[in-house]
Design an enzyme around this catalytic site. Structure first.
Site: not given
Ligand code: UGA
Length: 436
Positions: A121, A150, A256, A263, A333
């Site tokens: 990225t 993800r 939450g 990321c 992280r």
């Molecule tokens: C994120 C993106 O979702 C991916 O599409 C992307 O490829 C990736 O970053 C990246 O750039 O490499 P990721 O970091 O694995 O993926 O995690 P997410 O599932 O997006 O969750 C991120 C954070 O948001 C977590 O701390 C999660 O607990 C929080 N979250 C997620 C919430 O607090 N509420 C939600 O409704 C969803």
């Protein structure tokens, strides 16, 4: 595959799995040794098996030596681009040093077509700069191919992505670089996964816009959640009903303690920084608020905890369930859960933390925190319990059994996953964010 972190290691094993002969390279010799033995250096569902199988069948090799890549046709760049120490922007030094090592190999191929594919990225404008750097070497083509996987679903997302985006220098039909990358992804394209070819800048912006948009959704619902706490509305009800409008959608509206990980926070800040450099400061000011709402959630929980402990942390026993930044990963992280745990500890509380898979990382990075392997030992005699990462085993905890273990039956549900009625009926004082 140059760079074998979460992205690179999973992509390497996945590319081997769809039939390519893959070399995974990283300058971290310990990581390469672990991967080379077929052991995953991080927790990621389905990855161990994929890694092991493809090493066994000879499709996948790990190395620290660039010379091993001299006969390679397609070089993926999967290097980390963390937030810079001195600002909000992305640190591109790993990419540039990889290119320094790779360039002599590309030159030695004497004009044979070689594809360099950027997966990291990067700030918009980076790929064109790299393309200019590579232009001097005959036969070398660059595609910027952002990754949307993800953590926790990395293998599935790599082998069944919802889209493939290629950023190229000139958007034209039938170019050599598009053909070559199509050949790499042929088994995915045969599954009719949509593939789009854009210019470099669009491809780069797709990635950071996607992550910033997801971050915006989360902070939006978290802001609403504060109003719910003030007024008596229930944020889960609000999210459910607005999510039924398919222009909005229910996903990423889980209120939450907010987002963390390697990321979303850094990509959001990277976009603010790049937009500022490009003269669009005012239009991106709102992203600073998105960031501030998010970090504010952590303070909100600390304040709530203080209130439940009658204003005093000193000597109080607090049990924290969850350390990873989200379930199904051991990645800590920028974990909201650990950030909160550390603040409580620094305010004088006696904090115990547990997590199904992330405790090794907690012990390595935060030795001051007391890491406990079992939920029972974590919550025993606690004055307050905080559920901060929504692992499925924590959602299913039995409130009656838990009540026997703790000193005070008080819990903060930082992820809005507990059945409030059930916990309250079992005699617990439950605080759920936005569901007061
Ligand atoms: C994120 C993106 O979702 C991916 O599409 C992307 O490829 C990736 O970053 C990246 O750039 O490499 P990721 O970091 O694995 O993926 O995690 P997410 O599932 O997006 O969750 C991120 C954070 O948001 C977590 O701390 C999660 O607990 C929080 N979250 C997620 C919430 O607090 N509420 C939600 O409704 C969803």
């Amino acid at each position: 595959m140059i760079g074998c972190g979460y992205l690179g290691a999973v992509h390497a094993a996945s590319m081997a799995d769809i039939g390519h002969r893959v070399y995974g390279l990283d300058v971290d010799a310990a990581r390469i040794a672990t991967l080379g033995r077929g052991l995953a250096p991080f927790h990621e569902p389905d990855f161990d098996e994929l890694l092991h199988q493809n090493i066994q069948n000879g499709q996948l090799t790990f190395t620290t030596a660039y010379e091993d890549l001299d006969d390679v046709d397609v070089h993926f760049l999967a290097l980390g681009t963390p937030q810079r120490d001195d600002g909000l922007g992305a640190d591109l030094s790993y990419i540039h040093s990889a290119l320094d090592s790779l360039t002599p190999l590309l030159k030695a191929r004497n004009g044979r077509t070689t594809l360099v594919v950027g997966k990291s990225t990067v700030p918009v404008g980076t790929a064109r700069g790299i393309a200019e750097r590579l232009e001097e070497i005959p036969g070398v083509k660059l595609v910027w191919n952002p990754e949307f996987l993800r953590e926790g679903f990395a293998v599935k997302d790599t082998l069944r992505p919802d889209r493939l985006v290629y950023g190229v220098s000139d958007v034209a039909d039938e170019t050599a670089e598009v053909h070559m990358l199509d050949a790499v992804y042929r088994p995915l394209l045969d599954l009719e996964i949509p593939r789009r070819v854009y210019n470099f800048e669009s491809a780069e912006l797709v990635k950071v816009s996607a992550n910033s948009f997801l971050a915006t959704k989360i902070s939006f619902i978290n802001a609403i959640s504060e109003l719910c706490d003030i007024t008596g509305a229930d944020v889960n009800d609000v999210a459910e009903a607005i999510g039924m409008d398919d222009r909005i959608g229910r996903k990423f509206l889980r209120a939450g303690i907010g987002f963390g990980g390697g990321c979303l926070p850094k990509d959001l800040r990277g976009l603010i920084s790049r937009a500022g450099e490009l003269g669009a400061v005012d239009s991106f000011a709102f992203l600073r608020d998105i960031d501030a709402i998010n970090t504010g959630r952590r303070d909100y929980v600390v304040r709530l905890a203080r209130r439940l402990l009658d204003g005093e942390f000193d000597g109080q026993r607090i049990a924290v369930l969850g350390a990873a930044f989200k379930p199904d990963t051991d990645d800590v992280r920028d974990s909201p859960a650990l950030d909160i745990a550390l603040t409580l500890y620094s305010e004088g509380a006696r904090v115990k933390v547990t997590d199904p898979v992330a405790l090794d990382n907690v012990r390595k990075r935060y030795p001051a925190l007391h890491a406990e392997d079992s939920v029972e030992n974590t919550v025993r005699n606690a004055d307050l319990v905080l559920l901060l990462t929504e692992w499925s085993e924590y959602k299913q905890l039995d409130p009656a059994v838990m009540k026997e273990l703790v000193s005070e039956a008080k819990i903060i549900d930082g992820r809005n996953v507990l059945d409030l009625e059930q916990w309250r009926a079992a005699g617990w004082h439950v605080e759920a964010l936005g569901r007061s």
